[in-house]
Write an enzyme that holds these catalytic residues in place. Structure first.
Site, mmCIF file in Angstrom:
data_model
loop_
_atom_site.group_PDB
_atom_site.id
_atom_site.type_symbol
_atom_site.label_atom_id
_atom_site.label_comp_id
_atom_site.label_asym_id
_atom_site.label_seq_id
_atom_site.Cartn_x
_atom_site.Cartn_y
_atom_site.Cartn_z
ATOM 1 N N ASP A 29 -5.867 -8.776 13.202
ATOM 2 C CA ASP A 29 -5.947 -7.337 13.471
ATOM 3 C C ASP A 29 -5.105 -7.083 14.725
ATOM 4 O O ASP A 29 -5.532 -7.356 15.851
ATOM 5 C CB ASP A 29 -7.403 -6.914 13.671
ATOM 6 C CG ASP A 29 -7.529 -5.395 13.759
ATOM 7 O OD1 ASP A 29 -6.626 -4.751 14.343
ATOM 8 O OD2 ASP A 29 -8.517 -4.862 13.235
ATOM 9 N N ASN A 41 0.855 -1.193 0.000
ATOM 10 C CA ASN A 41 0.000 0.000 0.000
ATOM 11 C C ASN A 41 0.891 1.243 0.000
ATOM 12 O O ASN A 41 2.114 1.131 0.049
ATOM 13 C CB ASN A 41 -0.979 -0.026 1.183
ATOM 14 C CG ASN A 41 -0.259 -0.041 2.507
ATOM 15 O OD1 ASN A 41 0.452 0.906 2.851
ATOM 16 N ND2 ASN A 41 -0.409 -1.129 3.257
HETATM 17 N N1 CTP Z 1 -4.452 -2.399 12.127
HETATM 18 C C1 CTP Z 1 -3.764 -3.455 12.690
HETATM 19 N N2 CTP Z 1 -3.813 -4.689 12.117
HETATM 20 C C2 CTP Z 1 -4.544 -4.896 10.987
HETATM 21 C C3 CTP Z 1 -5.241 -3.814 10.411
HETATM 22 C C4 CTP Z 1 -5.185 -2.589 10.986
HETATM 23 O O1 CTP Z 1 -3.089 -3.273 13.718
HETATM 24 N N3 CTP Z 1 -4.564 -6.094 10.441
HETATM 25 C C5 CTP Z 1 -4.443 -1.099 12.810
HETATM 26 C C6 CTP Z 1 -3.723 0.007 12.072
HETATM 27 O O2 CTP Z 1 -2.361 0.075 12.435
HETATM 28 C C7 CTP Z 1 -4.501 1.231 12.520
HETATM 29 C C8 CTP Z 1 -5.897 0.721 12.730
HETATM 30 O O3 CTP Z 1 -5.769 -0.685 12.902
HETATM 31 O O4 CTP Z 1 -4.049 1.684 13.796
HETATM 32 C C9 CTP Z 1 -6.892 1.044 11.648
HETATM 33 O O5 CTP Z 1 -6.524 0.504 10.444
HETATM 34 P P1 CTP Z 1 -7.411 0.761 9.125
HETATM 35 O O6 CTP Z 1 -6.773 -0.003 8.032
HETATM 36 O O7 CTP Z 1 -7.665 2.183 8.936
HETATM 37 O O8 CTP Z 1 -8.770 0.111 9.549
HETATM 38 P P2 CTP Z 1 -9.377 -1.256 9.174
HETATM 39 O O9 CTP Z 1 -9.289 -2.126 10.357
HETATM 40 O O10 CTP Z 1 -8.767 -1.759 7.921
HETATM 41 O O11 CTP Z 1 -10.892 -0.882 8.929
HETATM 42 P P3 CTP Z 1 -11.628 -0.514 7.545
HETATM 43 O O12 CTP Z 1 -11.510 -1.735 6.718
HETATM 44 O O13 CTP Z 1 -12.994 -0.202 8.031
HETATM 45 O O14 CTP Z 1 -10.932 0.681 6.989
#
Ligand code: CTP
Length: 398
Positions: free
Chosen positions: A304, A208
């Site tokens: 996550d 990304n």
């Molecule tokens: N994050 C994480 N592990 C993941 C995904 C996300 O630790 N597998 C953490 C990121 O570091 C950030 C937060 O979660 O602090 C939000 O990530 P974001 O990508 O914006 O959110 P998503 O969980 O992907 O939600 P959405 O799909 O609704 O955007």
């Protein structure tokens, strides 16, 4: 800030001891006095003469050296410094410290001292990963010992992984942090940063656009306030800041593992743009073009990491801060994300291409806490980081 500080430097027996010679020089350049102690094993790697010539001081080596006892007893020697630094801290030295042994000069000084202690572990990756070392590591943290490193990378023994001693300038920065009077002195903070790369095959991956800029700035700002920062970073465009312990990873699974092994911490800041999915059963051979058409990729969910740490119960950091990258309804989405993941704060930003934030130098964020949404003016990522670090210091103090 190191001028006129006295550092008692214990050099253990590991190949990384050569870096301690450089460390002595860097400390002295900054005006510190270095009182060197060389263990018997340490003297197999660097000579007492090199150490004393660089430090401009006598090298202390033997507990039963009566002349030393007459001049300065080991109790006094251990307390004459502003900081005791062990570099390299071998598996054996860590075990002695954790077990409270006092059977040579170094271990006796470490038992007798009432000054803060910072260690820079260095050992073979399997020795570092061994449950006994990991137990000792946790014990030393619980005993209030500060640590810098070990870093991951290629090792002198030919293996790869965590165990390399931090570089001399990283140790200098950790020494400055340990001696600082910043509000985060004595606090250990984890920061995740950068993108992750999820392999498709050995030459292709899904990534990304995260540059790692905001996470790096946050780690630097936290270290500047005196925190002991563990920085877990994916493959970012910019180098990690100095003075933090760096764990470089590629994938979300590796980041998850690096975060688990960095715990416990007082606070965690999750600025990484972690891939939500990885390719199921990535090919271990390069995928070839075929007349049967394009390959079908099947995805599976990555852990996550933020949610796991936020919801871990016992051992949870006192403060967990997530980031939310949104392209619409920033406050609503980020507020829902805070509740869903269970973190304390969310730093939300609008990453729509027209904002120029993703990959740019500036950021416009909204801090979401249990008290609601607090928009911050648009400012540099460094300024966002400083303000966030100050807020974190306030929360941990409160
Ligand atoms: N994050 C994480 N592990 C993941 C995904 C996300 O630790 N597998 C953490 C990121 O570091 C950030 C937060 O979660 O602090 C939000 O990530 P974001 O990508 O914006 O959110 P998503 O969980 O992907 O939600 P959405 O799909 O609704 O955007």
């Amino acid at each position: 800030m190191l001028a006129s500080k006295r550092i008692l430097l214990i050099i253990g027996g590991g190949i990384a001891a050569y870096k301690s010679l450089e460390l002595i020089r860097r400390l002295m350049e900054r005006g510190a006095a270095v009182i060197p102690v060389l263990t018997r094993a340490g003297a197999e790697f660097v000579t007492p003469l090199s150490v004393s010539a660089l430090a401009g001081e006598k090298v202390y080596r033997d507990l039963f050296d009566l002349t030393d006892e007459a001049e300065m007893g080991h109790i006094q020697l251990s307390r004459s410094a502003d900081l005791v630094v062990v570099a390299p801290a071998t598996a054996d030295l860590m075990a002695k410290m954790a077990g409270g042994h006092a059977d040579d000069l170094a271990s006796t000084l470490l038992m007798a001292t009432d000054t803060p202690v910072l260690i820079a572990p260095a050992m073979n990756v399997r020795m570092w990963d061994h449950p006994a070392t990991q137990r000792n590591h946790q014990q030393l943290r619980a005993d209030g010992i500060s640590m810098v490193g070990p870093n991951s990378g290629d090792m002198a023994c030919g293996e790869h992984g965590p165990g390399r001693m931090s570089e001399p300038l990283e140790i200098v920065a950790a020494i400055e942090a340990a001696l600082s009077d910043g509000p985060l002195k004595g606090k250990r903070v984890l920061v995740t940063s950068g993108p992750t790369h999820e392999p498709i095959d050995p030459v292709r991956y899904i990534a990304n656009r995260s540059s790692g800029g905001q996470g790096t700035a946050v780690a630097r700002a936290l270290a500047a306030l005196g925190a002991d920062v563990v920085f877990v970073t994916g493959p970012a465009d910019i180098p990690p800041p100095e003075g933090v312990t760096v764990h470089k990873v590629e994938t979300a699974l590796q980041m998850d593992q690096a975060v688990s092994s960095a715990l416990p911490v007082d606070a965690g800041v999750f600025a990484a743009a972690v891939a939500d999915w990885r390719v199921n059963r990535a090919s271990d051979q390069k995928l070839k073009k075929s007349k049967d058409g394009v390959p079908a990729l099947e995805f599976v969910q990555n852990p996550d990491i933020l949610a796991k740490v936020s919801q871990m119960g016992e051992g949870r950091p006192d403060l967990v801060v997530g980031f939310a990258a949104e392209t619409q309804d920033v406050v609503a989405h980020a507020t829902a994300k805070r509740a869903r993941k269970g973190c304390d704060w969310i730093v939300a930003n609008d990453v729509s291409p027209e904002t120029g934030i993703m990959g740019g130098a500036e950021n416009a964020v909204v801090l979401i806490t249990e008290d609601g949404a607090e928009p911050w003016p648009r400012m540099s990522k460094d300024a966002v980081a400083t303000r966030l670090a100050e807020r974190i210091a306030g929360a941990l103090a409160g």
